[in-house]
Enzyme design. Structure first.
Site, short mmCIF file in Angstrom:
data_model
loop_
_atom_site.label_atom_id
_atom_site.label_comp_id
_atom_site.label_asym_id
_atom_site.label_seq_id
_atom_site.Cartn_x
_atom_site.Cartn_y
_atom_site.Cartn_z
N PRO A 255 -7.13 5.48 12.57
CA PRO A 255 -7.19 7.09 12.57
C PRO A 255 -8.34 7.66 12.82
O PRO A 255 -8.61 8.74 12.38
CB PRO A 255 -6.41 7.23 11.30
N CYS A 372 -8.07 -6.16 8.88
CA CYS A 372 -7.52 -6.17 7.40
C CYS A 372 -6.71 -7.38 7.07
O CYS A 372 -5.84 -6.90 6.26
CB CYS A 372 -7.24 -4.80 7.30
#
Length: 437
Positions: A255, A372
């Site tokens: 984002p 991640c």
């Protein structure tokens, strides 16, 4: 104070929960899913939903014992939200049962099963201690994950797997990134102290609030002084060696947290790519709030011929799609949305992006690979295989005494002033690769 009957809130959350059960991400659904509720009721609905996800294994095991027949998808979702609601201190269990039955009666899809739901929930209350003890022995219930996921974490991290899985069951901390162009960590902590908001430093630019707040109540958020970003994710902008004037590519940017952090650290010519148009809008919104500028493109990193101007980059950040195995406490539905073969499929996507973007790095330039994930297929093994294929690719140290790769496991400890690594963070993998000229 709530203005919406609990039965209505349960009806709305059950519909969202049903979509999660069908394979949709809760984080993706939430922004638009709660718009029908008044602002003051959204926090309760969100709490019910996240609690239902964090208790997925427990609730499903309970319903197997409680139900004389397999419930419909609608009743399953409503029961899961109801059982989760009973664990919230703000709601009384018998009130939840009554409101859940009212919710069932108000929907033509569940009207006929309202009596069944009533019996199931009241049976749970009568036999709560025995039932909780029964399901509590399950490892899936303890760690809220399918057995294959638990086995994969254990295989990847045989010493620390219990701690990793335990942290994943807890609510995530609210960590902020202090915009170094507008403040310092010390000054911002003083600002929070003056507002009677308890917080502490957890990383080089990172501050964690001891009690989470809505963003509109966080001092300096609207003015671009801080952004919400996990301290582990904040490392990307520190580990990618950039300086003003460089051409930089953020290849999977949404984002926009890492994009913004890079721009906060140096005056670079930055291109931010994102394949999803809606997620591209979020990048632009975040940059606008912070007063930063980048060349934001809706484009596929695997198809540079459609967007690349043929000028190589000094530095590339590839935050690749992955299983998200390192951020489960932030995305607790992840273990239930993934399938075992997803690790292999996502590793192939990472391979494709690495091979496609590597030619865009100029000689003596660098590529920072990040995921991640804490699975080696998406980290250590992926990069080692890449290095084996490319003689001109060499690891570059990420920090002192580092060989060029870093496995950052989920952590919740005390920050040591001056440390380059965060003390409270999600799980990440980083590798810095230099292209020899």
């Amino acid at each position: 104070m709530s203005h919406t009957p609990l039965s209505n809130i349960l009806s709305i959350t059950a519909k969202i929960r049903q979509r999660v059960n069908a394979g949709y991400s809760l984080n993706t659904l939430l922004p638009e899913a709660l718009h029908t509720l008044p602002a003051e009721d959204r926090s309760l609905a969100q709490a019910i939903l996240y609690q239902s996800v964090r208790l997925t294994a427990r609730n499903r095991l309970l319903l197997k014992e409680l139900c004389s027949r397999e419930p419909s998808k609608e009743i399953q979702a409503l029961a899961e939200c109801s059982l989760a609601s009973m664990t919230l201190n703000t709601l009384k269990p018998f009130t939840v049962v009554n409101e859940a039955v009212t919710a069932a009666k108000s929907d033509t899809n569940t009207q006929k099963a309202s009596g069944f739901l009533n019996a199931v929930l009241r049976n749970y209350l009568r036999n709560q201690a025995r039932l909780e003890s029964s399901v509590g022995h399950s490892m899936e219930c303890r760690y809220n994950a399918p057995q294959w996921w638990i086995d994969a974490i254990k295989a990847a991290h045989p010493v620390t797997w219990r701690r990793i899985l335990e942290l994943a069951t807890l609510p995530p901390p609210l960590t902020l990134r202090v915009n170094s162009r507008r403040s310092t960590v010390a000054d911002y902590l003083n600002q929070l102290n003056r507002a009677d908001i308890a917080a502490h430093q957890v990383g080089p630019d990172a501050v964690t609030l001891e009690k989470p707040l809505p963003v509109d109540q966080i001092p300096g958020f609207r003015e671009g002084v801080v952004s919400v970003q996990d301290a582990g994710a904040q490392l990307a902008a520190h580990l990618l060696p950039i300086r003003s004037g460089m051409r930089v590519l953020d290849a999977c940017a949404a984002p926009g947290g890492k994009t913004a952090h890079l721009l906060e650290r140096a005056d670079v010519e930055l291109t931010a790519l994102e394949i999803d148009p809606k997620r591209t809008e979020r990048i632009t919104e975040n940059l606008t709030r912070l007063g930063l500028r980048a060349n934001v493109l809706t484009a596929d990193g695997n198809q540079p011929e459609s967007w690349w101007d043929k000028r190589p980059y000094d530095a590339v950040l590839l935050d690749a799609p992955c299983t998200a195995s390192g951020v489960v406490r932030r995305q607790p539905d992840t273990p239930w949305l993934r399938r075992k073969n997803d690790i292999k499929h996502l590793a192939q996507q990472q391979y494709n992006l690495l091979e496609t973007l590597w030619p865009l790095v100029k000689p003596n330039g660098v590529l920072l690979y990040a995921t991640c994930s804490i699975f080696p297929e998406e980290g250590l093994r992926q990069i080692q295989q890449f290095l084996d294929r490319h003689e001109e690719a060499k690891l570059s140290p990420l920090c002192p005494d580092n060989h060029g790769m870093m496995v950052l496991l989920p952590n919740d400890a005390i920050y040591e002033p001056g440390s380059s690594l965060p003390s409270v963070n999600d799980g990440f993998f980083y590798a810095l690769i230099q292209k020899e000229g």
